[in-house]
Design an enzyme around this catalytic site. Structure first.
Site, PDB file in Angstrom:
ATOM      1  N   PHE A 148    -104.715 -17.406  29.942  1.00 40.86           N
ATOM      2  CA  PHE A 148    -103.944 -18.455  29.273  1.00 40.86           C
ATOM      3  C   PHE A 148    -104.460 -18.756  27.871  1.00 40.86           C
ATOM      4  CE2 PHE A 148    -104.431 -19.450  33.872  1.00 40.86           C
ATOM      5  CZ  PHE A 148    -103.226 -18.901  34.285  1.00 40.86           C
ATOM      6  N   GLY A 172    -102.287 -10.955  35.058  1.00 36.57           N
ATOM      7  CA  GLY A 172    -101.465 -11.684  36.018  1.00 36.57           C
ATOM      8  C   GLY A 172     -99.995 -11.661  35.659  1.00 36.57           C
ATOM      9  N   ILE A 176     -84.838  -7.807  27.617  1.00 37.04           N
ATOM     10  CA  ILE A 176     -85.647  -8.198  28.769  1.00 37.04           C
ATOM     11  C   ILE A 176     -85.957  -6.931  29.559  1.00 37.04           C
ATOM     12  CG2 ILE A 176     -85.738  -9.612  30.844  1.00 37.04           C
ATOM     13  CD1 ILE A 176     -85.736 -11.135  28.094  1.00 37.04           C
ATOM     14  N   GLN A 181     -92.449 -15.390  34.317  1.00 37.13           N
ATOM     15  CA  GLN A 181     -93.140 -16.013  33.182  1.00 37.13           C
ATOM     16  C   GLN A 181     -92.475 -17.337  32.797  1.00 37.13           C
ATOM     17  OE1 GLN A 181     -95.928 -15.063  31.085  1.00 37.13           O
ATOM     18  NE2 GLN A 181     -96.288 -14.119  33.060  1.00 37.13           N
ATOM     19  N   GLY A 241     -91.947 -10.774  22.095  1.00 36.52           N
ATOM     20  CA  GLY A 241     -92.906 -11.431  22.977  1.00 36.52           C
ATOM     21  C   GLY A 241     -92.230 -12.527  23.779  1.00 36.52           C
ATOM     22  N   GLU A 275     -95.181 -16.802  26.496  1.00 38.96           N
ATOM     23  CA  GLU A 275     -95.521 -18.211  26.333  1.00 38.96           C
ATOM     24  C   GLU A 275     -94.319 -19.098  26.053  1.00 38.96           C
ATOM     25  OE1 GLU A 275     -99.943 -18.104  24.760  1.00 38.96           O
ATOM     26  OE2 GLU A 275     -98.647 -16.944  23.469  1.00 38.96           O
TER      27      GLU A 275
HETATM   28 MO1  MOS Z   1    -102.154 -16.859  24.707  1.00 39.88          MO
HETATM   29  S1  MOS Z   1    -102.702 -18.830  24.275  1.00 39.88           S
HETATM   30  O1  MOS Z   1    -102.023 -16.235  23.084  1.00 39.88           O
HETATM   31  O2  MOS Z   1    -103.383 -16.117  25.559  1.00 39.88           O
END
Ligand code: MOS
Length: 700
Positions: free
Chosen positions: A224, A451, A591, A600, A664, A667
């Site tokens: 993370f 993960g 995707i 995710q 990407g 996140e």
């Molecule tokens: Mo993420 S906060 O760029 O591992």
């Protein structure tokens, strides 16, 4: 049968406990290390009493800064903190390593670490960070147009201060390093998000050639962000292994983890939004300050998303750090835009109410045609589709505009909206793909599985190009002896490593198709006819037209987008907030693996729920430390907290981003959720909470 593309080849080994994590390894002839850390936030280490620890069972050594080799500084690859541990007697933060205990077992090392005595010359520390930290002096980082005339032209102005809390990553596997030197060759097993970062940093710090450092990271038990940069504990383990000539293993304790490798720093953000009666923005100001250490600035780039989100003739953005005697912060999923979009999207909601315009309509009216700061075209920006799709599935049109107007029994019901965005980072990667005559495909890349399901993503890309079954692909990863690949951070693994695998597989396909067709069909038939057992090809991917080390493109404004709507129910008497459902639509280019991508996003929503309602590492400014360094005092959501999640994608390949059209994604799902929840809480209760988390005391 598992549907195509929905495999997790890493699933069975994880489920059966066969996946090897660094913390699981039991090396031969190993010494276990435990850290002794400073109990004061600032001063000088005047003496260390080792006698009781040395007398304890199994203890081999107690080492301090006086025993450590010199370490060279490096800024690339990045260190987590900009100066090295255990190089002198100065204390800059509580939790700073001051000694290492080495023993025959982990338990002996940990026990003996409690027996080490330390004396300090205490110096006055600066540790306090309060909500009034925003200073208006100094030049903004970004200026577009004239803020004052934008404010003067407005019908409504929102000018508020928002804050977010210190948050810790807390992966299941504590960060682990195992180091062994053979002469000037260093082998490290490490739980890291970038084996290439670790290799480069260790080589520079210990002044050996990079190819003398091998870093192995089979599986990583979550990161993370806290395992992305290289932190003192990794360097200390390698240093201690060098000093003792032994293999050394260090597994951070959970308490260590609160100061050893960063956290998301508390932020204080002033957002000013001005708009005409038509809802069009005339000025945006977003100035932010965050906690950093006394060792140097860590900037939480909260204004990142504000720079490209809404059209406005005037934009002013600024981020500063406040240097305090606290441990160094670091990116935590989702960094920068994660805390930043909470403030911006809360302010947009406030503006919608001030103008009596629907929050969805307000966003649609402020969609920019080009990047409002750089003037560049967007490489792709299907945010409108995201907003409309989310609204349709959520049933947004049925929402009464007035706050505190929906009630069911003792529960106040509210609907909230926020948009999400993340920057697109692109780092080069390479990979090797081979085909054996029995039809199996082998993908090799020096990437990490933290993960997120990278092996499944890479299998699908190789199988798509070579025309095989993803189930017949074997993926080898997590070793610097493999072709070097990007870090698994900044949401870039699928795009970067995936594009390298795409390149290698394409090269291999071309080579195979130059062979004559065999009796048996397909590529394997050609191999057999040629009498070859296997054939391989290497591929490398470099982001096109990159203007910086993070791969930002010259000609485009390139980002990912999403729209999130949350329903909350607030207990009218107790202030307890529940989220029965959350709907999100996301656009992150092509995707690749819908199951991994969805996973995710749902994980990100749960993570954002934590940011909104639960997570806060309380810091005691008097003691200069986090109050409770364990998970008993740090609330995170559990499955029972999370209601129905409805996630979908606008699957729009971005040809400017990568070879596969992917951007990407990792996140993005953690962005916007906290604002959607805060906005829903306002809609339910009429109470605007501008400080996260939205705890009971703030709501009542
Ligand atoms: Mo993420 S906060 O760029 O591992």
């Amino acid at each position: 049968m598992t549907p195509h593309g929905l495999r997790r080849p890493d699933g069975p080994v994880k489920l059966t406990g066969r996946a090897q994590y660094a913390a699981d390894r039991i090396p031969e002839n190993v010494l276990y290390a435990a850290l002794v850390t400073a109990t004061i936030p600032r001063g000088r280490l005047s003496s260390v009493d080792r006698d009781r620890a040395l007398a304890a069972p199994g203890v081999a050594a107690v080492l301090t800064h006086a025993d450590m080799p010199r370490m060279e500084l490096t800024s690339s690859p990045p260190l987590g903190q900009p100066s090295h541990p255990m190089q002198d007697d100065q204390i800059h933060y509580e939790g700073q390593p001051i000694a290492v205990v080495l023993a025959e077992t982990e338990e002996q090392a940990r026990h003996a670490s409690t027996l080490v005595g330390a004396s300090y010359d205490i110096a006055p520390a600066q540790t306090d960070f309060t909500a009034s930290e925003i200073a208006d002096d100094g030049n903004p980082d970004v200026v577009v147009g004239d803020l004052e005339s934008g404010l003067a032209a407005a019908e409504a102005v929102i000018d508020e201060t928002y804050s977010t809390a210190n948050r810790h990553h807390s992966p299941i596997e504590p960060a682990t390093t195992i180091a062994r030197w053979d002469g000037d060759q260093l082998t490290v097993h490490a739980s890291v998000q970038g084996i290439s970062f670790a290799q480069g940093a260790l080589a520079t710090v210990f002044q050996v050639p990079a190819d003398h450092v091998r870093v192995i990271s089979g599986f990583v038990g979550g990161g993370f962000g806290c395992k992305a940069y290289i932190w003192p504990h990794t360097l200390i383990t390698a240093a201690v292994a060098r000093v003792t000539g032994r293999t050394v293993k260090l597994v951070l304790t959970r308490a260590n983890s609160f100061t050893a490798h960063g956290y998301q720093p508390a932020t204080c953000q002033r957002v000013t939004l001005a708009a005409g009666s038509d809802g069009r923005l005339t000025a945006i100001r977003h100035h932010s300050v965050n906690v950093s250490s006394a060792l140097g600035d860590y900037l939480e780039g909260t204004t990142g998303g504000t720079a490209w989100m809404y059209a406005s003739p005037a934009i002013s953005l600024k981020v500063t750090a406040k240097n305090l005697n606290r441990a160094q912060p670091t990116p935590m999923r989702a960094p920068h835009e994660g805390p930043g979009m909470f403030a911006l999207e809360s302010a947009m909601d406030e503006l919608a109410y001030a103008l009596d315009i629907d929050p969805l309509e307000l966003r649609l009216r402020n969609e920019p045609s080009v990047d409002p700061v750089t003037g560049k075209p967007f490489s792709s920006r299907p945010l409108r589709e995201c907003l409309l799709s989310t609204a349709r599935r959520f049933g947004w049109d049925d929402r009464p505009r007035k706050p505190r107007s929906l009630r069911q029994g003792h529960e106040l019901v509210g609907y909230g909206l926020a948009v999400a965005t993340m920057d697109t980072f692109r780092m080069p990667s390479s990979a090797r793909v081979s085909l054996r005559a029995d039809g199996t495909i082998v993908v090799e890349a020096g990437t990490q599985e933290i993960g997120t399901g990278v092996p499944g993503v890479l299998s699908r890309i190789a199988a798509d190009v070579l025309g095989g079954d993803p189930g017949s692909v074997e993926v080898r990863h997590g070793d610097t002896s493999l072709p070097p690949a990007s870090i698994t951070a900044g949401s870039m693994a699928t795009m970067s490593v995936g594009s390298a695998v795409h390149a290698a597989a394409t090269e291999l396909r071309d080579k195979l198709e130059s062979l004559e067709a065999g009796d048996e069909p397909g590529h394997a038939g050609r191999l057999k006819r040629a009498g070859m057992a296997s054939m391989e090809a290497e591929g490398r991917w470099e982001p096109a037209n990159a203007i910086d080390g993070l791969g930002r493109p010259a000609g485009y404004s390139m980002h990912t987008y999403g729209a999130v709507m949350a329903e909350v129910r607030v207990d009218a008497d107790l202030g307890l907030v529940r989220m029965p459902r959350c709907v999100g639509t996301y656009a992150a280019g092509r995707i690749i693996n819908p199951q991994a991508a969805r996973s995710q996003m749902t994980g990100g929503i749960a993570w954002g729920y934590g940011q909104a309602l639960l997570e806060s590492s309380e810091f005691d400014a008097g003691l200069g430390r986090f109050v409770s360094k364990n998970l008993a005092g740090y609330l995170v959501p559990v499955n029972a907290d999370i209601g129905e999640l409805d996630v979908s994608f606008v699957d729009e390949p971005d040809p400017h981003a990568s070879a596969t059209g992917a951007k990407g994604i990792g996140e993005l799902g953690a962005v916007g959720v906290s604002a959607a929840i805060a906005n829903a809480v306002y809609h339910a209760t009429g109470v605007r909470v501008r400080d996260l988390p939205i705890s009971l005391n703030r709501l009542l």
